[in-house]
Design a protein around this motif. Structure first.
Motif, PDB file in Angstrom:
ATOM      1  N   ALA A 175       0.734  -1.211   0.066  1.00 41.87           N
ATOM      2  CA  ALA A 175       0.158  -0.207  -0.093  1.00 41.87           C
ATOM      3  C   ALA A 175       0.811   1.246  -0.049  1.00 41.87           C
ATOM      4  O   ALA A 175       0.545   2.289  -0.709  1.00 41.87           O
ATOM      5  N   GLU A 176       2.045   1.190   0.606  1.00 44.01           N
ATOM      6  CA  GLU A 176       2.859   2.410   0.592  1.00 44.01           C
ATOM      7  C   GLU A 176       3.608   2.836  -0.693  1.00 44.01           C
ATOM      8  O   GLU A 176       3.829   3.613  -1.121  1.00 44.01           O
ATOM      9  N   LEU A 177       3.940   1.583  -1.349  1.00 45.80           N
ATOM     10  CA  LEU A 177       4.563   1.744  -2.638  1.00 45.80           C
ATOM     11  C   LEU A 177       3.623   2.063  -3.534  1.00 45.80           C
ATOM     12  O   LEU A 177       4.171   2.950  -4.687  1.00 45.80           O
ATOM     13  N   VAL A 178       2.602   1.547  -4.093  1.00 45.16           N
ATOM     14  CA  VAL A 178       1.529   1.911  -4.981  1.00 45.16           C
ATOM     15  C   VAL A 178       0.609   2.867  -4.672  1.00 45.16           C
ATOM     16  O   VAL A 178      -0.269   3.229  -5.633  1.00 45.16           O
ATOM     17  N   GLY A 179       0.458   3.257  -3.296  1.00 50.12           N
ATOM     18  CA  GLY A 179      -0.862   3.892  -2.997  1.00 50.12           C
ATOM     19  C   GLY A 179      -1.955   3.206  -2.485  1.00 50.12           C
ATOM     20  O   GLY A 179      -2.244   2.060  -2.712  1.00 50.12           O
ATOM     21  N   ASP A 180      -2.626   3.802  -1.631  1.00 48.94           N
ATOM     22  CA  ASP A 180      -3.867   3.482  -0.909  1.00 48.94           C
ATOM     23  C   ASP A 180      -5.033   2.686  -1.626  1.00 48.94           C
ATOM     24  O   ASP A 180      -5.431   1.592  -1.908  1.00 48.94           O
ATOM     25  N   GLU A 181      -5.139   3.678  -2.880  1.00 49.59           N
ATOM     26  CA  GLU A 181      -6.303   3.393  -3.693  1.00 49.59           C
ATOM     27  C   GLU A 181      -5.990   1.948  -4.828  1.00 49.59           C
ATOM     28  O   GLU A 181      -6.865   1.319  -4.767  1.00 49.59           O
ATOM     29  N   VAL A 182      -4.982   2.172  -5.153  1.00 47.22           N
ATOM     30  CA  VAL A 182      -4.460   1.081  -5.985  1.00 47.22           C
ATOM     31  C   VAL A 182      -4.268  -0.227  -5.238  1.00 47.22           C
ATOM     32  O   VAL A 182      -4.731  -1.455  -5.658  1.00 47.22           O
ATOM     33  N   ALA A 183      -3.698  -0.057  -3.914  1.00 47.34           N
ATOM     34  CA  ALA A 183      -3.626  -1.272  -3.005  1.00 47.34           C
ATOM     35  C   ALA A 183      -5.063  -1.925  -2.462  1.00 47.34           C
ATOM     36  O   ALA A 183      -4.891  -3.024  -2.388  1.00 47.34           O
ATOM     37  N   THR A 184      -5.874  -1.161  -2.561  1.00 49.56           N
ATOM     38  CA  THR A 184      -7.277  -1.791  -2.174  1.00 49.56           C
ATOM     39  C   THR A 184      -7.793  -2.699  -3.196  1.00 49.56           C
ATOM     40  O   THR A 184      -8.691  -3.627  -2.791  1.00 49.56           O
ATOM     41  N   HIS A 185      -7.425  -2.298  -4.425  1.00 49.78           N
ATOM     42  CA  HIS A 185      -8.161  -3.232  -5.649  1.00 49.78           C
ATOM     43  C   HIS A 185      -7.176  -4.146  -6.132  1.00 49.78           C
ATOM     44  O   HIS A 185      -7.475  -5.109  -7.031  1.00 49.78           O
ATOM     45  N   CYS A 186      -5.610  -4.105  -5.833  1.00 51.56           N
ATOM     46  CA  CYS A 186      -4.667  -5.105  -6.343  1.00 51.56           C
ATOM     47  C   CYS A 186      -3.778  -5.727  -5.327  1.00 51.56           C
ATOM     48  O   CYS A 186      -3.581  -4.927  -4.355  1.00 51.56           O
ATOM     49  N   THR A 187      -3.482  -6.690  -5.451  1.00 56.33           N
ATOM     50  CA  THR A 187      -2.501  -7.335  -4.348  1.00 56.33           C
ATOM     51  C   THR A 187      -1.557  -8.244  -4.999  1.00 56.33           C
ATOM     52  O   THR A 187      -1.965  -8.733  -6.157  1.00 56.33           O
ATOM     53  N   PRO A 188      -0.437  -8.185  -4.575  1.00 57.24           N
ATOM     54  CA  PRO A 188       0.523  -8.952  -5.177  1.00 57.24           C
ATOM     55  C   PRO A 188       0.514 -10.591  -4.703  1.00 57.24           C
ATOM     56  O   PRO A 188       0.009 -10.788  -3.619  1.00 57.24           O
ATOM     57  N   GLN A 204      -6.551  -0.572 -15.554  1.00 58.56           N
ATOM     58  CA  GLN A 204      -5.828   0.643 -14.992  1.00 58.56           C
ATOM     59  C   GLN A 204      -4.343   0.100 -14.489  1.00 58.56           C
ATOM     60  O   GLN A 204      -3.552   1.081 -14.561  1.00 58.56           O
ATOM     61  N   LEU A 205      -4.050  -0.825 -13.989  1.00 55.16           N
ATOM     62  CA  LEU A 205      -2.920  -1.295 -13.521  1.00 55.16           C
ATOM     63  C   LEU A 205      -1.923  -1.546 -14.652  1.00 55.16           C
ATOM     64  O   LEU A 205      -0.634  -1.258 -14.470  1.00 55.16           O
ATOM     65  N   LYS A 206      -2.282  -1.904 -15.892  1.00 58.43           N
ATOM     66  CA  LYS A 206      -1.459  -2.254 -16.984  1.00 58.43           C
ATOM     67  C   LYS A 206      -0.952  -0.709 -17.392  1.00 58.43           C
ATOM     68  O   LYS A 206       0.246  -0.660 -17.813  1.00 58.43           O
ATOM     69  N   LEU A 207      -1.893   0.265 -17.235  1.00 60.43           N
ATOM     70  CA  LEU A 207      -1.210   1.738 -17.449  1.00 60.43           C
ATOM     71  C   LEU A 207      -0.323   1.981 -16.632  1.00 60.43           C
ATOM     72  O   LEU A 207       0.514   2.826 -16.767  1.00 60.43           O
ATOM     73  N   LEU A 208      -0.606   1.614 -15.244  1.00 63.05           N
ATOM     74  CA  LEU A 208       0.715   1.913 -14.208  1.00 63.05           C
ATOM     75  C   LEU A 208       1.808   0.884 -14.053  1.00 63.05           C
ATOM     76  O   LEU A 208       2.621   1.354 -13.065  1.00 63.05           O
ATOM     77  N   PRO A 219       4.695   0.458 -15.711  1.00 66.72           N
ATOM     78  CA  PRO A 219       6.112   1.138 -15.705  1.00 66.72           C
ATOM     79  C   PRO A 219       6.418   1.703 -14.666  1.00 66.72           C
ATOM     80  O   PRO A 219       7.600   1.694 -14.130  1.00 66.72           O
ATOM     81  N   THR A 220       5.438   2.469 -13.924  1.00 61.35           N
ATOM     82  CA  THR A 220       5.789   3.351 -12.795  1.00 61.35           C
ATOM     83  C   THR A 220       6.056   2.409 -11.543  1.00 61.35           C
ATOM     84  O   THR A 220       7.064   2.653 -10.930  1.00 61.35           O
ATOM     85  N   ILE A 221       5.043   1.311 -11.428  1.00 63.77           N
ATOM     86  CA  ILE A 221       5.347   0.323 -10.394  1.00 63.77           C
ATOM     87  C   ILE A 221       6.588  -0.463 -10.533  1.00 63.77           C
ATOM     88  O   ILE A 221       7.113  -0.540  -9.445  1.00 63.77           O
ATOM     89  N   VAL A 222       7.120  -1.069 -11.681  1.00 61.71           N
ATOM     90  CA  VAL A 222       8.391  -1.421 -12.055  1.00 61.71           C
ATOM     91  C   VAL A 222       9.407  -0.581 -11.496  1.00 61.71           C
ATOM     92  O   VAL A 222      10.355  -1.030 -10.725  1.00 61.71           O
ATOM     93  N   LYS A 223       9.306   0.668 -11.769  1.00 68.36           N
ATOM     94  CA  LYS A 223      10.390   1.674 -11.233  1.00 68.36           C
ATOM     95  C   LYS A 223      10.569   1.920  -9.880  1.00 68.36           C
ATOM     96  O   LYS A 223      11.784   1.751  -9.396  1.00 68.36           O
ATOM     97  N   ARG A 224       9.398   1.851  -9.207  1.00 65.79           N
ATOM     98  CA  ARG A 224       9.466   1.826  -7.844  1.00 65.79           C
ATOM     99  C   ARG A 224      10.038   0.584  -6.933  1.00 65.79           C
ATOM    100  O   ARG A 224      10.749   0.894  -6.041  1.00 65.79           O
ATOM    101  N   LEU A 225       9.472  -0.379  -7.530  1.00 63.05           N
ATOM    102  CA  LEU A 225       9.975  -1.578  -7.058  1.00 63.05           C
ATOM    103  C   LEU A 225      11.417  -1.965  -7.176  1.00 63.05           C
ATOM    104  O   LEU A 225      12.068  -2.226  -6.397  1.00 63.05           O
ATOM    105  N   ASN A 226      12.164  -1.280  -8.465  1.00 65.29           N
ATOM    106  CA  ASN A 226      13.396  -1.790  -8.423  1.00 65.29           C
ATOM    107  C   ASN A 226      14.114  -0.594  -7.630  1.00 65.29           C
ATOM    108  O   ASN A 226      15.095  -1.003  -7.351  1.00 65.29           O
ATOM    109  N   GLU A 227      13.652   0.353  -7.364  1.00 64.37           N
ATOM    110  CA  GLU A 227      14.305   1.352  -6.430  1.00 64.37           C
ATOM    111  C   GLU A 227      14.221   0.773  -4.999  1.00 64.37           C
ATOM    112  O   GLU A 227      15.480   1.028  -4.286  1.00 64.37           O
ATOM    113  N   GLU A 228      13.457  -0.076  -4.530  1.00 59.92           N
ATOM    114  CA  GLU A 228      13.280  -0.508  -3.323  1.00 59.92           C
ATOM    115  C   GLU A 228      14.168  -2.000  -3.269  1.00 59.92           C
ATOM    116  O   GLU A 228      14.806  -2.105  -2.474  1.00 59.92           O
ATOM    117  N   LEU A 229      14.217  -2.680  -4.372  1.00 61.69           N
ATOM    118  CA  LEU A 229      14.751  -4.050  -4.347  1.00 61.69           C
ATOM    119  C   LEU A 229      16.113  -3.937  -4.992  1.00 61.69           C
ATOM    120  O   LEU A 229      16.640  -5.021  -4.961  1.00 61.69           O
TER     121      LEU A 229
END
Length: 189
Positions: free
Chosen positions: A104-117, A137-141, A143-153
């Protein structure tokens, strides 16, 4: 009783005239001395043993660590856990699980309520959505999510996100099905 006759208390400590060479003590020291002589050892000497006897096998005492730091010294929990994680190669797994916990912190609360890894393997993250609209919606997001995850991992850890839609009910009942049919709608009239 006359004064010349020894009393019973005097007789215990007195030495009879025939045994003047050897004294007997009630405290047991004479027995201990005779046992030591029989064993053939003196003060500070190891007792004799028969060859091949395992009765007096020498114990190996572990060497104490002394004044300098050593692996046997008490360790901080952080240090011990870091060593355990690196020995078993769990670094990436723990980082991925930490990302799942902070989703939820990485992708945002709204996206996290509808999507789970769901899972992570071979640089591919699988995410399940609760509707097809959120899958789009997640398919559009992505590239941004991949970038955030690579910053963390770490760079290159996640290369692709596989997005799965919701689990839909199965309308197939029985052995017979028709291909290219309209689906569940054709039975509602």
């Amino acid at each position: 009783m006359s004064e010349d006759e020894p009393t019973e208390d005097d007789q215990r400590g007195a030495v009879p005239p025939e045994d003047e060479g050897e004294q007997h003590h009630d405290d047991g020291l004479d027995f201990a001395r005779s046992a030591r002589k029989a064993a053939g050892s003196g003060p500070g000497k190891a007792p004799r043993r028969k060859p091949g006897s395992d009765l007096f096998r020498r114990r190996v005492v572990p060497k104490s660590s002394g004044a300098h730091p050593d692996d046997r010294d008490p360790q901080l929990l952080d240090t011990a856990m870091s060593r355990l994680i690196s020995q078993h190669g769990w670094e990436l797994d723990l980082r991925v699980q930490a990302v799942f916990g902070r989703w939820a912190e990485l992708v945002g609360d709204e996206v996290a309520t509808h999507c789970t890894p769901q899972s992570f393997g071979d640089t591919r993250l699988v995410v399940r959505t609760d509707s097809t609209a959120w899958a789009t919606q997640l398919k559009l997001l992505a590239p941004t999510i991949v970038k955030r995850l690579n910053e963390e991992l770490g760079d290159g850890t996640v290369t692709a996100i596989e997005i799965l839609g919701p689990h839909l009910p199965n309308w197939k009942k029985g052995r017979f099905t028709s291909r290219d049919g309209r689906g569940p709608r054709d039975t509602y009239g």
